[in-house]
Design a protein around this motif. Structure first.
Motif, PDB file in Angstrom:
ATOM      1  N   LEU A   1       0.705  -1.224   0.040  1.00  0.00           N
ATOM      2  CA  LEU A   1       0.162  -0.064  -0.123  1.00  0.00           C
ATOM      3  C   LEU A   1       0.912   1.271   0.073  1.00  0.00           C
ATOM      4  O   LEU A   1       0.494   2.344  -0.585  1.00  0.00           O
ATOM      5  CB  LEU A   1      -0.876   0.097   1.213  1.00  0.00           C
ATOM      6  CG  LEU A   1      -2.100  -1.052   1.321  1.00  0.00           C
ATOM      7  CD1 LEU A   1      -3.050  -0.814   2.440  1.00  0.00           C
ATOM      8  CD2 LEU A   1      -2.785  -1.122  -0.140  1.00  0.00           C
ATOM      9  N   MET A   2       2.020   1.274   0.674  1.00  0.00           N
ATOM     10  CA  MET A   2       2.721   2.571   0.809  1.00  0.00           C
ATOM     11  C   MET A   2       3.232   3.119  -0.533  1.00  0.00           C
ATOM     12  O   MET A   2       3.051   4.463  -0.641  1.00  0.00           O
ATOM     13  CB  MET A   2       3.894   2.074   1.731  1.00  0.00           C
ATOM     14  CG  MET A   2       4.591   3.629   2.081  1.00  0.00           C
ATOM     15  SD  MET A   2       5.710   3.379   3.304  1.00  0.00           S
ATOM     16  CE  MET A   2       4.840   3.226   4.660  1.00  0.00           C
ATOM     17  N   PRO A   3       3.668   2.549  -1.584  1.00  0.00           N
ATOM     18  CA  PRO A   3       4.168   3.305  -2.612  1.00  0.00           C
ATOM     19  C   PRO A   3       2.851   4.060  -3.366  1.00  0.00           C
ATOM     20  O   PRO A   3       3.148   5.134  -3.672  1.00  0.00           O
ATOM     21  CB  PRO A   3       4.575   2.129  -3.470  1.00  0.00           C
ATOM     22  CG  PRO A   3       4.955   1.229  -2.760  1.00  0.00           C
ATOM     23  CD  PRO A   3       4.237   0.999  -1.556  1.00  0.00           C
ATOM     24  N   GLY A   4       1.746   3.322  -3.504  1.00  0.00           N
ATOM     25  CA  GLY A   4       0.529   4.088  -4.088  1.00  0.00           C
ATOM     26  C   GLY A   4       0.104   5.135  -3.312  1.00  0.00           C
ATOM     27  O   GLY A   4      -0.224   6.155  -3.756  1.00  0.00           O
ATOM     28  N   LEU A   5       0.056   4.816  -1.897  1.00  0.00           N
ATOM     29  CA  LEU A   5      -0.514   6.040  -1.041  1.00  0.00           C
ATOM     30  C   LEU A   5       0.767   7.114  -1.250  1.00  0.00           C
ATOM     31  O   LEU A   5       0.135   8.412  -1.328  1.00  0.00           O
ATOM     32  CB  LEU A   5      -0.599   5.447   0.382  1.00  0.00           C
ATOM     33  CG  LEU A   5      -1.805   4.731   0.382  1.00  0.00           C
ATOM     34  CD1 LEU A   5      -1.830   3.940   1.992  1.00  0.00           C
ATOM     35  CD2 LEU A   5      -3.043   5.368   0.231  1.00  0.00           C
ATOM     36  N   ALA A   6       1.895   6.928  -1.098  1.00  0.00           N
ATOM     37  CA  ALA A   6       2.720   8.201  -1.061  1.00  0.00           C
ATOM     38  C   ALA A   6       2.747   8.849  -2.417  1.00  0.00           C
ATOM     39  O   ALA A   6       2.816   9.901  -2.636  1.00  0.00           O
ATOM     40  CB  ALA A   6       4.253   7.506  -0.881  1.00  0.00           C
ATOM     41  N   CYS A   7       2.642   8.146  -3.450  1.00  0.00           N
ATOM     42  CA  CYS A   7       2.547   8.669  -4.824  1.00  0.00           C
ATOM     43  C   CYS A   7       1.518   9.695  -5.139  1.00  0.00           C
ATOM     44  O   CYS A   7       1.430  10.690  -5.444  1.00  0.00           O
ATOM     45  CB  CYS A   7       2.680   7.697  -5.826  1.00  0.00           C
ATOM     46  SG  CYS A   7       2.692   8.428  -7.730  1.00  0.00           S
ATOM     47  N   ALA A   8       0.034   8.999  -4.513  1.00  0.00           N
ATOM     48  CA  ALA A   8      -1.016   9.595  -4.598  1.00  0.00           C
ATOM     49  C   ALA A   8      -0.864  11.123  -3.808  1.00  0.00           C
ATOM     50  O   ALA A   8      -1.448  11.982  -4.087  1.00  0.00           O
ATOM     51  CB  ALA A   8      -2.104   8.847  -3.866  1.00  0.00           C
ATOM     52  N   LEU A   9      -0.397  11.018  -2.265  1.00  0.00           N
ATOM     53  CA  LEU A   9      -0.079  12.066  -1.681  1.00  0.00           C
ATOM     54  C   LEU A   9       0.653  13.164  -2.442  1.00  0.00           C
ATOM     55  O   LEU A   9       0.173  14.544  -2.316  1.00  0.00           O
ATOM     56  CB  LEU A   9       0.468  11.490  -0.400  1.00  0.00           C
ATOM     57  CG  LEU A   9       0.682  12.797   0.643  1.00  0.00           C
ATOM     58  CD1 LEU A   9      -0.578  13.521   1.107  1.00  0.00           C
ATOM     59  CD2 LEU A   9       1.482  12.174   1.826  1.00  0.00           C
ATOM     60  N   SER A  10       1.771  12.776  -3.027  1.00  0.00           N
ATOM     61  CA  SER A  10       2.474  13.676  -3.786  1.00  0.00           C
ATOM     62  C   SER A  10       1.774  14.459  -4.857  1.00  0.00           C
ATOM     63  O   SER A  10       1.947  15.841  -5.096  1.00  0.00           O
ATOM     64  CB  SER A  10       3.864  13.066  -4.403  1.00  0.00           C
ATOM     65  OG  SER A  10       3.333  12.141  -5.329  1.00  0.00           O
ATOM     66  N   PHE A  11       0.935  13.817  -5.515  1.00  0.00           N
ATOM     67  CA  PHE A  11       0.086  14.373  -6.530  1.00  0.00           C
ATOM     68  C   PHE A  11      -0.986  15.289  -5.979  1.00  0.00           C
ATOM     69  O   PHE A  11      -1.244  16.324  -6.607  1.00  0.00           O
ATOM     70  CB  PHE A  11      -0.630  13.080  -7.389  1.00  0.00           C
ATOM     71  CG  PHE A  11       0.289  12.385  -8.404  1.00  0.00           C
ATOM     72  CD1 PHE A  11       1.481  13.054  -8.586  1.00  0.00           C
ATOM     73  CD2 PHE A  11      -0.339  11.374  -9.053  1.00  0.00           C
ATOM     74  CE1 PHE A  11       2.151  12.309  -9.775  1.00  0.00           C
ATOM     75  CE2 PHE A  11       0.300  10.464  -9.979  1.00  0.00           C
ATOM     76  CZ  PHE A  11       1.638  10.925 -10.075  1.00  0.00           C
ATOM     77  N   PHE A  12      -1.850  15.082  -5.070  1.00  0.00           N
ATOM     78  CA  PHE A  12      -2.417  15.623  -4.204  1.00  0.00           C
ATOM     79  C   PHE A  12      -2.060  16.858  -3.729  1.00  0.00           C
ATOM     80  O   PHE A  12      -2.606  17.851  -3.854  1.00  0.00           O
ATOM     81  CB  PHE A  12      -3.188  14.925  -2.980  1.00  0.00           C
ATOM     82  CG  PHE A  12      -4.152  13.764  -3.474  1.00  0.00           C
ATOM     83  CD1 PHE A  12      -4.874  13.881  -4.799  1.00  0.00           C
ATOM     84  CD2 PHE A  12      -4.324  12.580  -2.690  1.00  0.00           C
ATOM     85  CE1 PHE A  12      -5.501  12.802  -5.176  1.00  0.00           C
ATOM     86  CE2 PHE A  12      -5.068  11.488  -3.083  1.00  0.00           C
ATOM     87  CZ  PHE A  12      -5.733  11.536  -4.477  1.00  0.00           C
ATOM     88  N   LEU A  13      -0.761  16.812  -3.283  1.00  0.00           N
ATOM     89  CA  LEU A  13      -0.093  18.122  -2.679  1.00  0.00           C
ATOM     90  C   LEU A  13       0.241  19.155  -3.838  1.00  0.00           C
ATOM     91  O   LEU A  13       0.291  20.658  -3.567  1.00  0.00           O
ATOM     92  CB  LEU A  13       0.917  17.620  -2.035  1.00  0.00           C
ATOM     93  CG  LEU A  13       0.938  16.960  -0.599  1.00  0.00           C
ATOM     94  CD1 LEU A  13       2.236  16.594  -0.006  1.00  0.00           C
ATOM     95  CD2 LEU A  13       0.222  17.875   0.304  1.00  0.00           C
ATOM     96  N   MET A  14       0.475  18.501  -4.888  1.00  0.00           N
ATOM     97  CA  MET A  14       0.746  19.387  -6.065  1.00  0.00           C
ATOM     98  C   MET A  14      -0.338  19.946  -6.698  1.00  0.00           C
ATOM     99  O   MET A  14      -0.543  20.941  -7.528  1.00  0.00           O
ATOM    100  CB  MET A  14       1.846  18.841  -7.134  1.00  0.00           C
ATOM    101  CG  MET A  14       3.044  18.424  -6.367  1.00  0.00           C
ATOM    102  SD  MET A  14       4.093  17.844  -7.943  1.00  0.00           S
ATOM    103  CE  MET A  14       3.444  16.067  -8.151  1.00  0.00           C
ATOM    104  N   ALA A  15      -1.655  19.472  -6.513  1.00  0.00           N
ATOM    105  CA  ALA A  15      -2.974  19.772  -7.276  1.00  0.00           C
ATOM    106  C   ALA A  15      -3.641  20.769  -6.411  1.00  0.00           C
ATOM    107  O   ALA A  15      -3.298  21.009  -5.316  1.00  0.00           O
ATOM    108  CB  ALA A  15      -3.933  18.551  -7.470  1.00  0.00           C
ATOM    109  N   ARG A  16      -4.625  21.222  -6.817  1.00  0.00           N
ATOM    110  CA  ARG A  16      -5.553  22.342  -6.412  1.00  0.00           C
ATOM    111  C   ARG A  16      -6.799  21.639  -6.130  1.00  0.00           C
ATOM    112  O   ARG A  16      -7.324  20.919  -6.885  1.00  0.00           O
ATOM    113  CB  ARG A  16      -5.522  23.675  -7.058  1.00  0.00           C
ATOM    114  CG  ARG A  16      -4.421  24.333  -7.448  1.00  0.00           C
ATOM    115  CD  ARG A  16      -4.517  25.649  -8.287  1.00  0.00           C
ATOM    116  NE  ARG A  16      -3.316  26.338  -8.684  1.00  0.00           N
ATOM    117  CZ  ARG A  16      -3.476  27.466  -9.220  1.00  0.00           C
ATOM    118  NH1 ARG A  16      -4.489  27.864  -9.904  1.00  0.00           N
ATOM    119  NH2 ARG A  16      -2.214  28.156  -9.438  1.00  0.00           N
ATOM    120  N   GLY A  17      -7.249  22.102  -4.891  1.00  0.00           N
ATOM    121  CA  GLY A  17      -8.770  21.652  -4.629  1.00  0.00           C
ATOM    122  C   GLY A  17      -8.902  20.175  -4.436  1.00  0.00           C
ATOM    123  O   GLY A  17     -10.028  19.828  -4.155  1.00  0.00           O
ATOM    124  N   VAL A  18      -7.787  19.716  -3.950  1.00  0.00           N
ATOM    125  CA  VAL A  18      -7.971  18.182  -3.209  1.00  0.00           C
ATOM    126  C   VAL A  18      -7.488  18.174  -1.984  1.00  0.00           C
ATOM    127  O   VAL A  18      -6.768  17.043  -1.637  1.00  0.00           O
ATOM    128  CB  VAL A  18      -7.330  17.310  -4.166  1.00  0.00           C
ATOM    129  CG1 VAL A  18      -7.886  17.249  -5.543  1.00  0.00           C
ATOM    130  CG2 VAL A  18      -5.808  17.814  -4.598  1.00  0.00           C
TER     131      VAL A  18
END
Length: 213
Positions: free
Chosen positions: A167-184
Motif C-alpha cells: 500500500l505505501m508506494p501507491g499512497l505516497a505517490c497519490a499524496l505527492s499528486f494531491f499536494l501539487m494539485a489544487r482543490g484536493v
C-alpha cells in the motif's frame, strides 16, 4: 554479526544471487533512461528561467520518477535482505515488479506530456501501486509459502510487512499528486492519515511481536 545472520548469509543460494544481480541491472537502466527524455526546447535563449518555464513539467516528472525508482530499489533491497532461498514464486513476482520499473520512463513521459490531463497521472499512479503490490507478493511468497526468511519473523510481522509494501508506494505517490494539485486538500489529508496509520501499525506490530522484517 550474529550467528543467525551469518547462517542466513551463508545459506543464500546462487539462484537468488543471480536474481538480485539481474534486478540491480534493471533498476540502473530504468533510472538512467529517465534522463534520455529530457530535451532542450527549440529556440532556447540560454537562460535558466526560460528553460524552467518551458520544461518544468518534464523536470518535475523526472525528479518524482527518479525518487520513486530509488525508493523501489531500496524496497527491493529490504525485501530480499533476509531471503535465503530462490523460489519460482518469488521469481515471478520479482519479474512482474521489474516489468513495472522498466515502464517508469514511459509513464513519466505521460506525466509531463499532458500535465493537466488526469489520465496520465492515473496511469502513472496505477503503475507505481502495481510495483508495490508485486514487491509485497515477493516477500509474502518467501515468508509464507517458501519459508525463506531468516531469522524467521512472527507471522504478524510478516503480514504487516506485506501490507506495508503493497500500500505505501501507491499512497505516497497519490499524496505527492494531491499536494501539487489544487482543490484536493481533503484527499491529501485522508491519504496522509492513511499513510500515518500504516506506519504506526507497522511500528506497533514490530514492538508487540518483536523484531522487524
Amino acid at each position: 554479526m550474529t550467528n543467525q545472520t551469518t547462517d542466513a548469509v551463508a545459506h543464500k543460494d546462487h539462484g537468488l544471487d543471480r536474481l538480485l544481480l539481474f534486478s540491480d541491472g534493471v533498476f540502473a537502466i530504468a533510472i538512467t533512461l529517465l534522463a534520455i527524455e529530457l530535451h532542450v526546447p527549440e529556440g532556447w535563449d540560454g537562460r535558466w528561467a526560460t528553460l524552467w518555464a518551458e520544461r518544468w513539467p518534464m523536470f518535475t516528472a523526472f525528479a518524482l520518477s527518479f525518487a520513486i525508482i530509488g525508493v523501489f530499489w531500496n524496497t527491493h533491497r529490504r525485501v530480499f535482505a533476509r531471503m535465503t532461498g530462490f523460489s519460482n514464486g518469488v521469481m515471478i513476482f520479482n519479474m512482474l515488479a521489474l516489468a513495472g520499473v522498466v515502464l517508469m520512463p514511459f509513464a513519466t513521459t505521460l506525466l509531463y506530456e499532458q500535465p493537466r490531463n488526469g489520465e496520465g497521472a492515473w496511469i502513472y499512479l496505477s503503475l507505481v501501486a502495481a510495483v508495490g503490490v508485486m514487491h509485497a507478493g515477493a516477500y509474502g511468497w518467501a515468508a509464507f509459502a517458501a519459508d525463506a526468511i531468516r531469522p524467521r519473523p512472527h507471522r504478524a510481522v510478516s503480514a504487516t510487512v506485506v501490507v506495508t509494501h503493497a500500500l505505501m508506494p501507491g499512497l505516497a505517490c497519490a499524496l505527492s499528486f494531491f499536494l501539487m494539485a489544487r482543490g484536493v486538500g481533503l484527499l491529501a489529508a485522508a491519504t496522509a492519515l492513511a499513510l500515518a496509520l500504516l506506519i504506526a501499525g507497522r511500528v506497533w506490530v514490530g514492538r508487540r511481536f518483536g523484531g522487524t522484517a
